[in-house]
Design a protein around this motif. Structure first.
Motif, mmCIF file in Angstrom:
data_model
loop_
_atom_site.group_PDB
_atom_site.id
_atom_site.type_symbol
_atom_site.label_atom_id
_atom_site.label_comp_id
_atom_site.label_asym_id
_atom_site.label_seq_id
_atom_site.Cartn_x
_atom_site.Cartn_y
_atom_site.Cartn_z
ATOM 1 N N PHE A 45 -3.809 9.412 -1.175
ATOM 2 C CA PHE A 45 -3.406 10.621 -0.465
ATOM 3 C C PHE A 45 -3.920 10.585 0.969
ATOM 4 N N VAL A 46 -3.024 10.914 1.914
ATOM 5 C CA VAL A 46 -3.365 11.003 3.327
ATOM 6 C C VAL A 46 -2.904 12.362 3.819
ATOM 7 N N ASP A 47 -3.808 13.130 4.402
ATOM 8 C CA ASP A 47 -3.516 14.491 4.810
ATOM 9 C C ASP A 47 -2.938 14.527 6.217
ATOM 10 N N VAL B 105 0.867 -1.168 0.000
ATOM 11 C CA VAL B 105 0.000 0.000 0.000
ATOM 12 C C VAL B 105 0.912 1.228 0.000
ATOM 13 N N VAL B 106 0.615 2.186 -0.863
ATOM 14 C CA VAL B 106 1.447 3.380 -0.974
ATOM 15 C C VAL B 106 0.637 4.590 -0.503
ATOM 16 N N LEU B 107 1.223 5.343 0.421
ATOM 17 C CA LEU B 107 0.584 6.528 0.976
ATOM 18 C C LEU B 107 1.335 7.776 0.530
ATOM 19 N N ASP B 108 0.639 8.684 -0.091
ATOM 20 C CA ASP B 108 1.189 9.978 -0.490
ATOM 21 C C ASP B 108 0.864 10.957 0.629
ATOM 22 N N VAL B 109 1.896 11.440 1.319
ATOM 23 C CA VAL B 109 1.669 12.322 2.472
ATOM 24 C C VAL B 109 2.333 13.692 2.259
#
Length: 280
Positions: A48-50, A21-25
């Motif tokens: 995307f994770v804010d 799983v890839v999270l763009d932060v």
């Protein structure tokens, strides 16, 4: 598990049977919003994770980026498709210090295999790897947050560690000395803390420094194999990159995070403040 992963290795794993799983932060203190950059282009499949809304609780007495409530964090991670059985890779587009916050929270929550993309989005693009603007719809994950799997300090614990161990201040030198304070109520640092700017963990190309370089760096700051060590920053975000860098350097025991950091310490006028180059 090595906490960093190269763009090439991540690309290979994304083509495998059990892709991470890839999270763009992506996030910047002064903007522009990371969500805008994500919409323009991101690693294929990345969610995307804010930072402000997803990786922190409501700002207030606990500081500007207090730890999120476990149930809220679990909902965010499950919506992003996070499972305990699959690795997770977080990336930002700067020096890895924001991605380190996601890595640290996953560790704190009990995930067995979080990593940070070495060099972030810039390194991915420099390697000529594909990007997309499509927003994925991941299958809901089943990861259950078990908080407390990484050590956390309160204000009293941070003060004690500054006296009896090594407390590293990850902010820029001018904020540590008290020359400037653009965000928080008072300028300076926790008495006894040693300045260790998070920007020193990476080279000019944005890649993390080699383990032996980081080990030498922390040794110069007084961190030994058995030294009790903790870290803080402005609000508990970039200090996580100190903890990550210590792990890259080979430290077996994780350093503790003062989660409220300076935004919490400086709220109380009864807490002492040191200024200048010396720990005080």
């Amino acid at each position: 598990m090595q906490p960093l992963i190269t763009p090439e290795d991540l690309a290979a794993q994304l083509d495998g049977d059990q892709p991470p799983v890839v999270l763009d932060v992506r996030w910047r203190l002064g903007g522009p919003p990371g969500a805008d950059s994500y919409a323009e282009g991101h690693i294929p499949g990345a969610v995307f994770v804010d930072l402000d809304n997803d990786l922190a609780g409501e700002p207030g007495e606990g500081g500007r980026h207090p730890l999120p409530e476990p149930a809220a964090l679990q909902a965010v991670l499950q919506a992003a498709g996070v499972r305990a059985s699959r690795p997770v890779v977080a990336y930002d587009d700067a020096d890895g210090s924001v991605a380190a916050r996601a890595w640290w929270l996953l560790r704190w929550a009990g995930h067995p295999a979080p990593r940070v993309l070495d060099g972030g989005y810039a390194a991915w693009q420099a390697a000529g790897l594909p990007v997309e603007s499509t927003v994925p719809q991941p299958e809901r994950g089943d990861f259950v947050v078990r908080p407390g799997q990484m050590p956390v300090l309160d204000a009293e614990g941070a003060a004690e560690l500054a006296r009896e161990g090594v407390l590293l201040d990850a902010r820029a030198h001018a904020r540590y000395t008290g020359e400037t304070e653009p965000v928080d109520p008072r300028a300076g640092h926790i008495p006894g803390a040693i300045n260790a700017p998070f920007s020193e963990h990476v080279g000019a190309d944005g890649r993390w420094r080699a383990p032996e370089e980081l080990a030498a760096h922390f040794a110069e700051l007084g961190v030994g194999d058995d030294t009790p060590v903790g870290a803080y920053c402005g609000s508990g975000v970039t200090a996580t990159s100190v903890i990550l860098a210590l792990e890259v350097a080979g430290r077996s025991e994780p350093a503790a995070l003062y989660a409220g950091s300076w935004s919490h310490w400086s709220r109380d006028p009864r807490r002492p403040v040191a200024t200048g180059d010396q720990p005080g």
